[in-house]
Design an enzyme around this catalytic site. Structure first.
Site, mmCIF file in Angstrom:
data_model
loop_
_atom_site.group_PDB
_atom_site.id
_atom_site.type_symbol
_atom_site.label_atom_id
_atom_site.label_comp_id
_atom_site.label_asym_id
_atom_site.label_seq_id
_atom_site.Cartn_x
_atom_site.Cartn_y
_atom_site.Cartn_z
ATOM 1 N NE ARG A 167 -44.672 9.190 -69.670
ATOM 2 C CZ ARG A 167 -44.904 8.276 -68.619
ATOM 3 N NH1 ARG A 167 -44.545 7.172 -67.746
ATOM 4 N NH2 ARG A 167 -45.791 8.989 -67.759
ATOM 5 C CE LYS A 170 -49.470 8.105 -57.914
ATOM 6 N NZ LYS A 170 -48.994 9.091 -59.180
ATOM 7 C CB SER A 173 -43.139 4.487 -62.204
ATOM 8 O OG SER A 173 -41.865 5.648 -62.167
ATOM 9 C CG HIS A 218 -38.788 10.074 -63.382
ATOM 10 N ND1 HIS A 218 -38.706 8.527 -62.978
ATOM 11 C CD2 HIS A 218 -40.454 10.152 -63.567
ATOM 12 C CE1 HIS A 218 -40.322 8.932 -62.602
ATOM 13 N NE2 HIS A 218 -41.261 9.613 -63.423
HETATM 14 P P1 ADP Z 1 -46.914 11.196 -60.915
HETATM 15 O O1 ADP Z 1 -46.268 12.510 -61.301
HETATM 16 O O2 ADP Z 1 -48.105 11.036 -62.232
HETATM 17 O O3 ADP Z 1 -47.229 10.408 -59.527
HETATM 18 P P2 ADP Z 1 -44.495 10.776 -61.808
HETATM 19 O O4 ADP Z 1 -44.080 10.563 -60.665
HETATM 20 O O5 ADP Z 1 -44.090 8.843 -63.183
HETATM 21 O O6 ADP Z 1 -45.909 10.455 -61.879
HETATM 22 O O7 ADP Z 1 -44.038 11.463 -62.798
HETATM 23 C C1 ADP Z 1 -43.314 12.398 -63.149
HETATM 24 C C2 ADP Z 1 -43.467 13.436 -64.434
HETATM 25 O O8 ADP Z 1 -42.549 12.401 -64.568
HETATM 26 C C3 ADP Z 1 -44.897 13.482 -65.232
HETATM 27 O O9 ADP Z 1 -44.658 14.634 -66.282
HETATM 28 C C4 ADP Z 1 -44.243 12.169 -66.056
HETATM 29 O O10 ADP Z 1 -44.923 12.584 -67.345
HETATM 30 C C5 ADP Z 1 -43.157 12.127 -66.117
HETATM 31 N N1 ADP Z 1 -42.761 11.239 -66.747
HETATM 32 C C6 ADP Z 1 -42.596 9.581 -65.822
HETATM 33 N N2 ADP Z 1 -42.005 8.892 -66.302
HETATM 34 C C7 ADP Z 1 -40.908 9.766 -67.909
HETATM 35 C C8 ADP Z 1 -41.147 9.003 -69.036
HETATM 36 N N3 ADP Z 1 -40.175 7.925 -68.954
HETATM 37 N N4 ADP Z 1 -39.956 10.228 -69.637
HETATM 38 C C9 ADP Z 1 -40.518 11.853 -69.294
HETATM 39 N N5 ADP Z 1 -41.022 12.571 -68.491
HETATM 40 C C10 ADP Z 1 -41.458 10.825 -67.984
#
Ligand code: ADP
Length: 165
Positions: free
Chosen positions: A91, A42, A130, A18
């Site tokens: 990713r 969620k 995560s 992130h």
């Molecule tokens: P969500 O929005 O699906 O609940 P997250 O909070 O984990 O998921 O992720 C927010 C955004 O960050 C999404 O676009 C996800 O693809 C991206 N993201 C999560 N982990 C990574 C990572 N390791 N590298 C790049 N982008 C990531």
């Protein structure tokens, strides 16, 4: 020219993946709002307050970043804040289908013409999620490669006594 973008997500918890996307987005947009989702259907390990605190702590030395929360549709949040660009991280190819669907849905739902900008993560973080972090933490593994030290500490505290057999 858009000055401001929003990076929405659950951040449960914040990972180096992130943070990589936040830094990349900041190179393009002078102002970045990181919007933490408050989604009643969620379940999350960390409360909204904890997720916001982690992001604030990790970005405290970066300029032009604000951490907020949102409830409901991100397009409604964007309308309220007059933001026209949503940032999402990619990713692997496996992210593409869901993100493509979301981007098209958001475009359809928004009358203001919102665009989604996808940023590719650094290859070192391309496998981090995560969900995976929580699994490793629950099995007692080291997280130093994946999350900032204070997030690792919080995860260990949270999962104390919940180790899988
Ligand atoms: P969500 O929005 O699906 O609940 P997250 O909070 O984990 O998921 O992720 C927010 C955004 O960050 C999404 O676009 C996800 O693809 C991206 N993201 C999560 N982990 C990574 C990572 N390791 N590298 C790049 N982008 C990531």
């Amino acid at each position: 020219m858009c000055q401001r973008a929003v990076y929405p997500g659950s951040f449960d918890p914040l990972t180096y993946g992130h943070l990589d996307i936040i830094k990349r987005a900041k190179k393009i947009f002078p102002e970045l709002v990181v919007a933490v989702a408050q989604n009643p259907i969620k379940p999350t390990l960390f409360s909204l307050k904890e997720r916001i605190e982690m992001l604030k702590k990790a970005t405290r030395n970066m300029e032009g970043i604000t951490i907020e929360s949102f409830k409901g549709l991100i397009v409604d949040y964007c309308k309220e804040k007059n933001i026209k660009v949503i940032i999402r991280g990619l990713r692997m190819i496996s992210d593409f289908e869901y993100e493509f669907q979301m981007a098209l849905t958001n475009r359809k739902l928004s009358k203001e013409g919102i665009e989604t900008v996808f940023l590719m993560t650094h290859e070192s973080y391309s496998y981090i999620s995560s969900k995976l972090i929580k699994e490793i933490a629950s099995l007692g593994g080291s997280l130093s490669e994946f999350v900032p030290p204070f997030v690792e500490k919080k995860l260990k505290e949270k999962l104390k006594g919940c180790k899988l057999q």
